[in-house]
Design a protein around this motif. Structure first.
Motif, PDB file in Angstrom:
ATOM      1  N   TRP A  95     -18.762   1.530 -10.086  1.00 12.40           N
ATOM      2  CA  TRP A  95     -18.585   0.121  -9.743  1.00 12.40           C
ATOM      3  C   TRP A  95     -19.516  -0.725 -10.605  1.00 12.40           C
ATOM      4  O   TRP A  95     -20.644  -0.301 -10.900  1.00 12.40           O
TER       5      TRP A  95
ATOM      6  N   TYR B 208      -6.131  -2.664  -5.473  1.00 15.64           N
ATOM      7  CA  TYR B 208      -6.036  -1.361  -6.129  1.00 15.64           C
ATOM      8  C   TYR B 208      -4.955  -1.429  -7.190  1.00 15.64           C
ATOM      9  O   TYR B 208      -3.928  -2.080  -6.992  1.00 15.64           O
TER      10      TYR B 208
ATOM     11  N   ILE C  21       1.441  10.600  -3.265  1.00 20.82           N
ATOM     12  CA  ILE C  21       1.184  11.011  -1.881  1.00 20.82           C
ATOM     13  C   ILE C  21       2.498  11.073  -1.120  1.00 20.82           C
ATOM     14  O   ILE C  21       3.313  10.138  -1.178  1.00 20.82           O
TER      15      ILE C  21
ATOM     16  N   PHE D 223     -12.068   4.238 -11.791  1.00 22.41           N
ATOM     17  CA  PHE D 223     -12.186   5.650 -11.441  1.00 22.41           C
ATOM     18  C   PHE D 223     -11.080   6.450 -12.114  1.00 22.41           C
ATOM     19  O   PHE D 223      -9.926   6.015 -12.166  1.00 22.41           O
TER      20      PHE D 223
ATOM     21  N   TYR E 212     -16.050  10.944  -6.199  1.00 24.64           N
ATOM     22  CA  TYR E 212     -15.533  10.525  -4.900  1.00 24.64           C
ATOM     23  C   TYR E 212     -14.196  11.236  -4.694  1.00 24.64           C
ATOM     24  O   TYR E 212     -13.399  11.324  -5.631  1.00 24.64           O
TER      25      TYR E 212
ATOM     26  N   TYR F 121       0.824  -1.211   0.000  1.00 21.16           N
ATOM     27  CA  TYR F 121       0.000   0.000   0.000  1.00 21.16           C
ATOM     28  C   TYR F 121       0.861   1.265   0.000  1.00 21.16           C
ATOM     29  O   TYR F 121       0.515   2.264  -0.625  1.00 21.16           O
TER      30      TYR F 121
ATOM     31  N   LEU G  17     -10.611  11.395  -2.493  1.00 17.77           N
ATOM     32  CA  LEU G  17      -9.726  10.703  -1.556  1.00 17.77           C
ATOM     33  C   LEU G  17      -9.487  11.623  -0.363  1.00 17.77           C
ATOM     34  O   LEU G  17      -9.762  12.825  -0.418  1.00 17.77           O
TER      35      LEU G  17
ATOM     36  N   ARG H 241     -13.274  -5.394  -5.194  1.00 18.80           N
ATOM     37  CA  ARG H 241     -13.616  -5.934  -3.875  1.00 18.80           C
ATOM     38  C   ARG H 241     -14.092  -7.375  -4.052  1.00 18.80           C
ATOM     39  O   ARG H 241     -14.997  -7.628  -4.854  1.00 18.80           O
TER      40      ARG H 241
ATOM     41  N   VAL I 259     -22.667   3.391   1.436  1.00 19.82           N
ATOM     42  CA  VAL I 259     -21.333   3.190   2.018  1.00 19.82           C
ATOM     43  C   VAL I 259     -21.103   4.193   3.123  1.00 19.82           C
ATOM     44  O   VAL I 259     -21.361   5.385   2.958  1.00 19.82           O
TER      45      VAL I 259
ATOM     46  N   PHE J 115       1.961   1.873  -3.484  1.00 17.87           N
ATOM     47  CA  PHE J 115       0.801   2.316  -4.262  1.00 17.87           C
ATOM     48  C   PHE J 115       0.527   3.804  -4.017  1.00 17.87           C
ATOM     49  O   PHE J 115       0.344   4.580  -4.962  1.00 17.87           O
ATOM     50  N   MET J 116       0.530   4.182  -2.759  1.00 16.88           N
ATOM     51  CA  MET J 116       0.278   5.592  -2.444  1.00 16.88           C
ATOM     52  C   MET J 116       1.381   6.478  -3.018  1.00 16.88           C
ATOM     53  O   MET J 116       1.118   7.599  -3.484  1.00 16.88           O
TER      54      MET J 116
ATOM     55  N   PHE K 279     -20.200   8.259 -10.441  1.00 17.10           N
ATOM     56  CA  PHE K 279     -20.351   9.198  -9.331  1.00 17.10           C
ATOM     57  C   PHE K 279     -18.984   9.783  -8.997  1.00 17.10           C
ATOM     58  O   PHE K 279     -17.959   9.341  -9.501  1.00 17.10           O
TER      59      PHE K 279
ATOM     60  N   PHE L   3     -24.094   4.784  -4.211  1.00 18.59           N
ATOM     61  CA  PHE L   3     -23.889   4.670  -5.649  1.00 18.59           C
ATOM     62  C   PHE L   3     -24.765   3.543  -6.180  1.00 18.59           C
ATOM     63  O   PHE L   3     -25.239   2.684  -5.423  1.00 18.59           O
TER      64      PHE L   3
ATOM     65  N   LEU M 261     -21.858   7.815   1.465  1.00 13.72           N
ATOM     66  CA  LEU M 261     -22.176   8.033   0.061  1.00 13.72           C
ATOM     67  C   LEU M 261     -23.034   6.884  -0.425  1.00 13.72           C
ATOM     68  O   LEU M 261     -23.147   5.857   0.239  1.00 13.72           O
TER      69      LEU M 261
HETATM   70  C1  MYR Z   1     -16.601   3.158  -1.980  1.00 17.87           C
HETATM   71  O1  MYR Z   1     -17.246   2.289  -2.571  1.00 17.87           O
HETATM   72  O2  MYR Z   1     -15.992   2.919  -0.946  1.00 17.87           O
HETATM   73  C2  MYR Z   1     -16.566   4.528  -2.525  1.00 17.87           C
HETATM   74  C3  MYR Z   1     -15.855   4.659  -3.793  1.00 17.87           C
HETATM   75  C4  MYR Z   1     -14.433   4.264  -3.770  1.00 17.87           C
HETATM   76  C5  MYR Z   1     -13.710   4.750  -4.977  1.00 17.87           C
HETATM   77  C6  MYR Z   1     -12.340   4.237  -5.227  1.00 17.87           C
HETATM   78  C7  MYR Z   1     -11.510   4.083  -4.049  1.00 17.87           C
HETATM   79  C8  MYR Z   1     -10.076   4.135  -4.362  1.00 17.87           C
HETATM   80  C9  MYR Z   1      -9.331   4.317  -3.101  1.00 17.87           C
HETATM   81  C10 MYR Z   1      -7.878   4.451  -3.322  1.00 17.87           C
HETATM   82  C11 MYR Z   1      -7.204   4.701  -2.020  1.00 17.87           C
HETATM   83  C12 MYR Z   1      -5.760   4.896  -2.154  1.00 17.87           C
HETATM   84  C13 MYR Z   1      -5.348   6.287  -1.984  1.00 17.87           C
HETATM   85  C14 MYR Z   1      -3.939   6.485  -2.325  1.00 17.87           C
END
Ligand code: MYR
Length: 131
Positions: free
Chosen positions: A82, A117, A23, A93, A70, A14, A72, A106, A49, A17-18, A68, A62, A60
């Protein structure tokens, strides 16, 4: 199957990834211990959610297949949707700031929720247990 409250247990790759997401180190260190909890409630093709972390609390909704917006926790804005493929929820996204795509999946694996991710060739996972 996704219904319920899920608490992050561990993450894989992770930090990398970030980093790929741009980030900075300080925020990555904080995000590594964000205590993320997600509550999912599915009703047909609609999902509600609730997201709770050390950064924020937000709710939120969806609908599968419907785009939609969203944001971070760092303010990066995404737009996407989704869809359900078999037993998996697949999200795609686009970042509004650079047009690049983040995909996420998921899956329920055993008694865990595994969220994968992918962004610009870097993949990560966060694994949640029922809270
Ligand atoms: C949800 O279903 O929880 C809401 C929509 C989520 C959209 C995508 C989430 C990506 C998250 C990436 C997190 C990493 C940040 C660096």
């Amino acid at each position: 199957a996704f219904n319920g409250t899920w608490k992050v247990d561990r993450s894989e790759n992770y930090d990398k990834f970030m980093e790929q997401m741009g980030i900075n180190l300080v925020k990555r260190k904080l995000a590594a211990h964000d205590n993320l909890k997600i509550t999912l409630e599915q009703d047909g093709d609609k999902f509600h959610v609730k997201e709770v972390s050390t950064f924020r609390t937000l709710e939120l909704a969806f609908t599968l297949g419907v785009t939609f917006e969203y944001s971070l926790a760092d303010g990066t804005e995404l737009s996407g949707s989704w869809v359900m493929e078999g037993d998996a929820l697949k999200g795609s996204f686009v970042r509004k700031d650079n047009g690049k795509t983040l995909t996420t999946v998921r899956n329920i694996v055993g008694d865990e929720l595994v969220q994968s991710y992918s962004y610009e060739g870097v993949e990560a996972k966060r694994i949640f247990k029922r809270a």
